[in-house]
Scaffold this motif. Structure first.
Motif, PDB file in Angstrom:
ATOM      1  N   TYR A 264      -0.126  -2.118  -6.307  1.00 35.04           N
ATOM      2  CA  TYR A 264      -0.158  -1.053  -5.309  1.00 35.04           C
ATOM      3  C   TYR A 264       1.066  -1.061  -4.401  1.00 35.04           C
ATOM      4  O   TYR A 264       1.172  -0.267  -3.475  1.00 35.04           O
ATOM      5  CB  TYR A 264      -1.416  -1.188  -4.451  1.00 35.04           C
ATOM      6  CG  TYR A 264      -2.715  -0.909  -5.188  1.00 35.04           C
ATOM      7  CD1 TYR A 264      -2.736  -0.315  -6.455  1.00 35.04           C
ATOM      8  CD2 TYR A 264      -3.942  -1.236  -4.603  1.00 35.04           C
ATOM      9  CE1 TYR A 264      -3.929  -0.071  -7.112  1.00 35.04           C
ATOM     10  CE2 TYR A 264      -5.146  -0.989  -5.250  1.00 35.04           C
ATOM     11  CZ  TYR A 264      -5.133  -0.409  -6.511  1.00 35.04           C
ATOM     12  OH  TYR A 264      -6.318  -0.162  -7.153  1.00 35.04           O
TER      13      TYR A 264
ATOM     14  N   THR B 193      -7.743  -7.312   8.270  1.00 40.56           N
ATOM     15  CA  THR B 193      -8.039  -6.028   7.638  1.00 40.56           C
ATOM     16  C   THR B 193      -9.546  -5.892   7.485  1.00 40.56           C
ATOM     17  O   THR B 193     -10.265  -6.890   7.433  1.00 40.56           O
ATOM     18  CB  THR B 193      -7.389  -5.915   6.251  1.00 40.56           C
ATOM     19  OG1 THR B 193      -7.940  -6.922   5.384  1.00 40.56           O
ATOM     20  CG2 THR B 193      -5.886  -6.105   6.324  1.00 40.56           C
TER      21      THR B 193
ATOM     22  N   LYS C 182      -5.624   2.476  -4.590  1.00 37.49           N
ATOM     23  CA  LYS C 182      -4.357   2.333  -3.875  1.00 37.49           C
ATOM     24  C   LYS C 182      -4.411   3.046  -2.532  1.00 37.49           C
ATOM     25  O   LYS C 182      -3.945   2.524  -1.511  1.00 37.49           O
ATOM     26  CB  LYS C 182      -3.219   2.887  -4.725  1.00 37.49           C
ATOM     27  CG  LYS C 182      -1.845   2.739  -4.084  1.00 37.49           C
ATOM     28  CD  LYS C 182      -0.747   3.228  -5.012  1.00 37.49           C
ATOM     29  CE  LYS C 182       0.630   3.042  -4.371  1.00 37.49           C
ATOM     30  NZ  LYS C 182       1.723   3.487  -5.288  1.00 37.49           N
ATOM     31  N   GLU C 183      -5.037   4.220  -2.526  1.00 35.05           N
ATOM     32  CA  GLU C 183      -5.124   5.008  -1.296  1.00 35.05           C
ATOM     33  C   GLU C 183      -5.991   4.291  -0.255  1.00 35.05           C
ATOM     34  O   GLU C 183      -5.679   4.304   0.951  1.00 35.05           O
ATOM     35  CB  GLU C 183      -5.696   6.394  -1.600  1.00 35.05           C
ATOM     36  CG  GLU C 183      -4.782   7.292  -2.419  1.00 35.05           C
ATOM     37  CD  GLU C 183      -4.651   6.852  -3.872  1.00 35.05           C
ATOM     38  OE1 GLU C 183      -3.612   7.156  -4.485  1.00 35.05           O
ATOM     39  OE2 GLU C 183      -5.593   6.188  -4.391  1.00 35.05           O
ATOM     40  N   GLU C 184      -7.070   3.656  -0.713  1.00 33.36           N
ATOM     41  CA  GLU C 184      -7.930   2.916   0.217  1.00 33.36           C
ATOM     42  C   GLU C 184      -7.183   1.747   0.840  1.00 33.36           C
ATOM     43  O   GLU C 184      -7.300   1.499   2.044  1.00 33.36           O
ATOM     44  CB  GLU C 184      -9.180   2.422  -0.514  1.00 33.36           C
ATOM     45  CG  GLU C 184     -10.195   3.517  -0.801  1.00 33.36           C
ATOM     46  CD  GLU C 184     -11.361   3.019  -1.640  1.00 33.36           C
ATOM     47  OE1 GLU C 184     -12.472   3.561  -1.499  1.00 33.36           O
ATOM     48  OE2 GLU C 184     -11.154   2.092  -2.452  1.00 33.36           O
ATOM     49  N   LEU C 185      -6.421   1.034   0.024  1.00 37.72           N
ATOM     50  CA  LEU C 185      -5.675  -0.104   0.559  1.00 37.72           C
ATOM     51  C   LEU C 185      -4.620   0.364   1.555  1.00 37.72           C
ATOM     52  O   LEU C 185      -4.427  -0.257   2.617  1.00 37.72           O
ATOM     53  CB  LEU C 185      -5.026  -0.904  -0.569  1.00 37.72           C
ATOM     54  CG  LEU C 185      -4.220  -2.134  -0.126  1.00 37.72           C
ATOM     55  CD1 LEU C 185      -5.106  -3.113   0.657  1.00 37.72           C
ATOM     56  CD2 LEU C 185      -3.597  -2.854  -1.320  1.00 37.72           C
ATOM     57  N   GLN C 186      -3.948   1.463   1.239  1.00 42.94           N
ATOM     58  CA  GLN C 186      -2.946   2.000   2.161  1.00 42.94           C
ATOM     59  C   GLN C 186      -3.577   2.355   3.508  1.00 42.94           C
ATOM     60  O   GLN C 186      -3.011   2.077   4.567  1.00 42.94           O
ATOM     61  CB  GLN C 186      -2.288   3.242   1.544  1.00 42.94           C
ATOM     62  CG  GLN C 186      -1.364   2.922   0.380  1.00 42.94           C
ATOM     63  CD  GLN C 186      -0.854   4.172  -0.319  1.00 42.94           C
ATOM     64  OE1 GLN C 186      -1.510   5.229  -0.303  1.00 42.94           O
ATOM     65  NE2 GLN C 186       0.316   4.070  -0.930  1.00 42.94           N
ATOM     66  N   GLU C 187      -4.773   2.936   3.448  1.00 43.27           N
ATOM     67  CA  GLU C 187      -5.461   3.323   4.672  1.00 43.27           C
ATOM     68  C   GLU C 187      -5.901   2.094   5.473  1.00 43.27           C
ATOM     69  O   GLU C 187      -5.811   2.057   6.709  1.00 43.27           O
ATOM     70  CB  GLU C 187      -6.675   4.188   4.335  1.00 43.27           C
ATOM     71  CG  GLU C 187      -7.375   4.793   5.540  1.00 43.27           C
ATOM     72  CD  GLU C 187      -6.518   5.802   6.283  1.00 43.27           C
ATOM     73  OE1 GLU C 187      -6.813   6.054   7.474  1.00 43.27           O
ATOM     74  OE2 GLU C 187      -5.540   6.333   5.695  1.00 43.27           O
TER      75      GLU C 187
ATOM     76  N   ILE D 251      -4.457  -0.896   5.454  1.00 42.87           N
ATOM     77  CA  ILE D 251      -3.263  -1.486   6.058  1.00 42.87           C
ATOM     78  C   ILE D 251      -2.818  -0.673   7.276  1.00 42.87           C
ATOM     79  O   ILE D 251      -2.473  -1.224   8.335  1.00 42.87           O
ATOM     80  CB  ILE D 251      -2.115  -1.573   5.034  1.00 42.87           C
ATOM     81  CG1 ILE D 251      -2.482  -2.486   3.878  1.00 42.87           C
ATOM     82  CG2 ILE D 251      -0.820  -2.051   5.704  1.00 42.87           C
ATOM     83  CD1 ILE D 251      -2.731  -3.905   4.262  1.00 42.87           C
ATOM     84  N   LYS D 252      -2.871   0.640   7.162  1.00 43.23           N
ATOM     85  CA  LYS D 252      -2.482   1.517   8.267  1.00 43.23           C
ATOM     86  C   LYS D 252      -3.376   1.282   9.481  1.00 43.23           C
ATOM     87  O   LYS D 252      -2.888   1.162  10.610  1.00 43.23           O
ATOM     88  CB  LYS D 252      -2.564   2.973   7.805  1.00 43.23           C
ATOM     89  CG  LYS D 252      -2.224   3.997   8.898  1.00 43.23           C
ATOM     90  CD  LYS D 252      -2.396   5.410   8.367  1.00 43.23           C
ATOM     91  CE  LYS D 252      -2.159   6.447   9.473  1.00 43.23           C
ATOM     92  NZ  LYS D 252      -2.357   7.818   8.963  1.00 43.23           N
TER      93      LYS D 252
ATOM     94  N   PHE E 187       2.215  -3.783  -2.548  1.00 46.08           N
ATOM     95  CA  PHE E 187       2.149  -4.699  -1.416  1.00 46.08           C
ATOM     96  C   PHE E 187       2.355  -6.135  -1.896  1.00 46.08           C
ATOM     97  O   PHE E 187       1.535  -6.642  -2.679  1.00 46.08           O
ATOM     98  CB  PHE E 187       0.801  -4.601  -0.714  1.00 46.08           C
ATOM     99  CG  PHE E 187       0.538  -3.274  -0.054  1.00 46.08           C
ATOM    100  CD1 PHE E 187       0.992  -3.017   1.237  1.00 46.08           C
ATOM    101  CD2 PHE E 187      -0.152  -2.279  -0.719  1.00 46.08           C
ATOM    102  CE1 PHE E 187       0.754  -1.798   1.847  1.00 46.08           C
ATOM    103  CE2 PHE E 187      -0.387  -1.056  -0.124  1.00 46.08           C
ATOM    104  CZ  PHE E 187       0.064  -0.808   1.164  1.00 46.08           C
TER     105      PHE E 187
END
Length: 314
Positions: free
Chosen positions: A230, A287, A301-306, A308-309, A232
């Motif tokens: 993803y 997290t 991938k989108e869930e992990l990005q969110e 981290i944000k 990271f």
């Protein structure tokens, strides 16, 4: 006096003790019958009958490890014998013997032919030879099911053992030396780790080599490699984090760690250990996974990005 030489290392551990560890290390059913005699160890031959001979016909001399099977006629060095027991190349057997039993580095006296001890148990590198990976497949469709691409598997030298249906994760110390093969069955959720080796931090060698300052930390290698998929940089602890692993992280180039342990009690416990023992110069950012996601490998991938944000902004 026993003399088994492996690459100029003199192994003095009694043959009986080596065979004892070898027997319990095998998962292929070989060495069913082991008998300790005055001058020999008599075992079921690993070379014939598919390695499943019921009664021992293979004699291993205690003084030098040379073996001779009176059933099939096979004979040779102890290194050859150990390799056959593991169904592996001699390079694997060599690494296994030196890792578990060390030895004295010697040189030959050219005039007398006698061993001369150069040093005792010093400078013996208990590292595995990279050629040990050659016996495994470089890809299996199961890896794609776990969200891993061929590119990531090639980057981190992931392998697959079709005989035992295991994914092989080569684990390196922070200096890039291969020290352990972590094995994970694809049939049951079980990891097999070498208990005689201090667990390294998975992928820390790559982080060090590339001077990466910010990483995620997870428990398992599948979670770790999903992080890399993803985008990271991620390291992993192979379960419970140890003091040795904490020490390695403290010595590393890392400045910021996003804690992404499993979403359960054990994961929260690992986080508390990290917060308590990690050097103050390294910033730990917690997290929070959605309640319905157990670990990083479950995330998109989108869930992990969110995640981290949100962690950055909290």
């Amino acid at each position: 006096m026993q003399r088994i030489l492996i690459d100029n290392y003199l192994i003095e551990t009694p043959i009986s003790k080596i065979i004892e560890l070898l027997r319990i290390s095998l998962t292929n059913g070989k060495l069913k019958d082991v008998q300790d005699k005055p001058d020999d160890i008599v075992v079921s031959c690993p070379f014939h009958s598919g390695g499943h001979e019921e009664h021992g016909s293979c004699f291993i001399r205690k003084k030098d490890g040379v073996f001779h099977c009176f059933g099939c006629g096979e004979k040779g060095s102890f290194l050859k014998f150990v390799a056959e027991c593991f169904d592996a190349p001699e390079s694997y057997a060599k690494a296994w013997l030196l890792k578990n039993f060390g030895g004295e580095l010697i040189a030959k006296n050219l005039f007398m032919g006698e061993p001369i001890v150069l040093n005792r148990n010093k400078g013996i590198k208990k590292h595995l030879d990279e050629s040990i990976l050659d016996q495994y497949q470089t890809w299996n469709p199961y890896l794609a099911k776990r969200k891993l691409s061929r590119e990531i598997c090639e980057l981190f030298k992931v392998r697959y053992d079709p005989k035992y249906r295991q994914v092989i994760f080569p684990a390196y110390d922070m200096n890039g030396n291969l020290v352990m093969l972590a094995k994970r069955s694809i049939d049951v959720k079980s990891f097999y780790l070498d208990k005689d080796v201090e667990k390294p931090v998975y992928c820390l060698d790559y982080v060090m080599k590339n001077n990466i300052k910010t990483v995620l930390i997870t428990e398992g290698p599948f979670d770790c490699l999903t992080g890399w998929e993803y985008g990271f940089p991620t390291i992993a602890t192979f379960g419970k984090i140890s003091d040795y692993q904490i020490e390695q992280i403290n010595k590393s180039c890392i400045n910021i760690i996003y804690a992404a342990f499993d979403n359960d009690a054990a994961g929260r416990s690992f986080l508390e250990t990290l917060k308590r023992k990690l050097t103050k110069r390294i910033i730990i950012i917690e997290t929070k996974f959605p309640a319905w996601r157990k670990d990083l490998n479950d995330l998109t991938k989108e869930e992990l990005q969110e995640i981290i944000k949100n962690a950055r902004n909290s």
